[in-house]
Design a protein around this motif. Sequence first.
Motif, PDB file in Angstrom:
ATOM      1  N   SER A  94      12.832   6.715  -1.739  1.00 33.56           N
ATOM      2  CA  SER A  94      11.436   6.436  -1.421  1.00 33.56           C
ATOM      3  C   SER A  94      10.899   5.383  -2.367  1.00 33.56           C
ATOM      4  O   SER A  94      11.560   5.018  -3.354  1.00 33.56           O
ATOM      5  CB  SER A  94      10.597   7.711  -1.579  1.00 33.56           C
ATOM      6  N   GLY A  95       9.671   4.939  -2.054  1.00 35.13           N
ATOM      7  CA  GLY A  95       9.035   3.946  -2.893  1.00 35.13           C
ATOM      8  C   GLY A  95       8.627   4.496  -4.242  1.00 35.13           C
ATOM      9  O   GLY A  95       8.844   3.865  -5.285  1.00 35.13           O
ATOM     10  N   ALA A  96       8.014   5.686  -4.236  1.00 40.22           N
ATOM     11  CA  ALA A  96       7.563   6.267  -5.504  1.00 40.22           C
ATOM     12  C   ALA A  96       8.735   6.454  -6.466  1.00 40.22           C
ATOM     13  O   ALA A  96       8.608   6.190  -7.663  1.00 40.22           O
ATOM     14  CB  ALA A  96       6.868   7.607  -5.247  1.00 40.22           C
ATOM     15  N   VAL A 104       9.582   3.164  -7.992  1.00 40.51           N
ATOM     16  CA  VAL A 104       8.643   2.798  -9.056  1.00 40.51           C
ATOM     17  C   VAL A 104       8.901   3.661 -10.301  1.00 40.51           C
ATOM     18  O   VAL A 104       8.872   3.170 -11.424  1.00 40.51           O
ATOM     19  CB  VAL A 104       7.173   2.928  -8.584  1.00 40.51           C
ATOM     20  N   PHE A 126      -1.698   0.747  -5.778  1.00 36.31           N
ATOM     21  CA  PHE A 126      -1.070   1.967  -5.265  1.00 36.31           C
ATOM     22  C   PHE A 126       0.409   1.911  -5.600  1.00 36.31           C
ATOM     23  O   PHE A 126       1.081   0.933  -5.261  1.00 36.31           O
ATOM     24  CB  PHE A 126      -1.261   2.107  -3.751  1.00 36.31           C
ATOM     25  N   HIS A 127       0.903   2.939  -6.298  1.00 32.99           N
ATOM     26  CA  HIS A 127       2.311   2.934  -6.683  1.00 32.99           C
ATOM     27  C   HIS A 127       3.060   4.177  -6.206  1.00 32.99           C
ATOM     28  O   HIS A 127       4.233   4.332  -6.532  1.00 32.99           O
ATOM     29  CB  HIS A 127       2.433   2.810  -8.202  1.00 32.99           C
ATOM     30  N   GLY A 128       2.381   5.069  -5.459  1.00 30.85           N
ATOM     31  CA  GLY A 128       3.064   6.262  -4.973  1.00 30.85           C
ATOM     32  C   GLY A 128       2.319   7.510  -5.396  1.00 30.85           C
ATOM     33  O   GLY A 128       1.240   7.447  -5.995  1.00 30.85           O
ATOM     34  N   GLU A 183       1.571  -5.095  -8.232  1.00 32.77           N
ATOM     35  CA  GLU A 183       1.907  -5.491  -6.862  1.00 32.77           C
ATOM     36  C   GLU A 183       1.512  -6.971  -6.709  1.00 32.77           C
ATOM     37  O   GLU A 183       0.333  -7.285  -6.850  1.00 32.77           O
ATOM     38  CB  GLU A 183       1.071  -4.712  -5.842  1.00 32.77           C
ATOM     39  N   GLU A 185      -2.330  -1.163  -0.196  1.00 37.96           N
ATOM     40  CA  GLU A 185      -3.374  -0.151   0.032  1.00 37.96           C
ATOM     41  C   GLU A 185      -4.723  -0.644  -0.472  1.00 37.96           C
ATOM     42  O   GLU A 185      -5.773  -0.296   0.077  1.00 37.96           O
ATOM     43  CB  GLU A 185      -3.028   1.149  -0.710  1.00 37.96           C
ATOM     44  N   VAL A 209       7.134  -2.604  -3.020  1.00 32.22           N
ATOM     45  CA  VAL A 209       7.466  -1.587  -2.024  1.00 32.22           C
ATOM     46  C   VAL A 209       6.866  -1.964  -0.665  1.00 32.22           C
ATOM     47  O   VAL A 209       7.505  -1.769   0.369  1.00 32.22           O
ATOM     48  CB  VAL A 209       6.992  -0.191  -2.496  1.00 32.22           C
ATOM     49  N   GLN A 210       5.654  -2.539  -0.672  1.00 40.33           N
ATOM     50  CA  GLN A 210       5.026  -2.904   0.610  1.00 40.33           C
ATOM     51  C   GLN A 210       5.233  -4.379   0.964  1.00 40.33           C
ATOM     52  O   GLN A 210       5.468  -4.720   2.109  1.00 40.33           O
ATOM     53  CB  GLN A 210       3.526  -2.570   0.563  1.00 40.33           C
ATOM     54  N   LYS A 240      10.066   0.954   1.573  1.00 38.97           N
ATOM     55  CA  LYS A 240       9.486   0.739   2.904  1.00 38.97           C
ATOM     56  C   LYS A 240      10.430  -0.023   3.846  1.00 38.97           C
ATOM     57  O   LYS A 240      11.312   0.592   4.423  1.00 38.97           O
ATOM     58  CB  LYS A 240       8.115   0.075   2.786  1.00 38.97           C
TER      59      LYS A 240
END
Length: 396
Positions: A96-98, A101, A130-132, A182, A187, A217-218, A244
């Motif tokens: 996952s992204g979190a 990170v 937003f990082h998770g 980011e 987000e 991630v995004q 993602k």
Amino acid sequence: MSITPLMPVYPRCGVRPVRGEHCHLIDEDGTRYLDFASGIAVNLLGHSHEGLIGAIQEQAATLMHVSNLYGSPQGESLAQRLVDLTFADTVFFTNSGAEAVECAIKTARAYHQHVGNDDKFELITFKNAFHGRTMATISASNQEKMHKGFMPLLAGFKYAEFDDLESAKALMGPNTAGFLVEPIQGEGGIRPASDAFMQGLRALCDEHDLMLVLDEVQCGVARTGKMYAYEHYGIEPDIMATAKGIGGGFPMGACLATEKAARGMGLGTHGSTYGGNPLAMAAGEAVLDAVGNEEFLAEVTEKGERLRGRLEQFIGNYPELFEGVRGKGLMLGLKMKSESRPFYVHLRDGHQLLTVAAGDNTLRILPPLVAGDAEFDEFFDKLSAGAASYVVPEAA
Ligand SMILES: *Cc1c(COP(=O)(O)O)cnc(C)c1O
């Protein structure tokens, strides 16, 4: 018992998709939606990409999962491709992204602690990031709505103003380990950092031996017309989180780093049971087969320019609703003059058009990267009808 079996942490809506066809989702009762949300920048090949489906099916039938205790020809192959495509020398695969990170945060801390700089554990992060949703990644964001009920936060994060180099500089001190940012806030409302800001952070890291950690991630994986968004800025990070889009819908992510940055990540320092398993690697390979080449990236850039041009023309018809268009490639935001959420709901329920609401009154437009003129035409038909019939709700 009043709690739902599915833990009620999401405000789930009436759209209940059961099938996907290219850029459309079909819901339980047969309604077709145009999907310009892409699972929030995940389904970059749409919903029925033959290459991705075939790769997953074949790998599932061959070997789905083995422990990271064994050698991984599949992981070595995808890691090598990511190394060839990016700044990185080494890759850790996550689910996952979190987690990507998290690994990036650990890598940055470990870099300094490996050389005995135990004081350098603090990452300067940026407001509205937003990082998770793990403890470390919510601690890395200043957004109080994500903190409420989960105190105390993890120590070691300070929040500067996004895209404001002086604000970042002002927070630097003897504990600073680096910056986590980011390049384009997702987000937070599709807010691209300026060249001067990103290059300024790079220069500060070079000058003070700090880690530049990017959360892509995004914005990563071809979304902006580059394999990764840092390429727009003429800089390279030391560490980067990606997820993602990288699995095209299969849950996976990765933490990439230079050899220097990863010096603290030796034997036994980190791990994941599923991370990098053969099934995930097959999905990642299929995604890179499709997007990891100059022709595809040039197409994304060209489509992004076309979509943006049409959006700019469109908003001219509704100056009372919209303020501007921002973003890069096919990561676009429509900045509104009122809250974006009610408009997102109106497009979704009234016009079967899926987008995503974001911070700063911005509507996110994240089509699958394989969308073309037919989908763009349909998008503008729905968006125009939606704007024409929209009544801005009274402020509460
Ligand atoms: C979505 C997102 C994350 C978290 O990814 P998950 O897969 O939901 O854990 C982290 N950073 C950014 C920039 C994101 O957009």
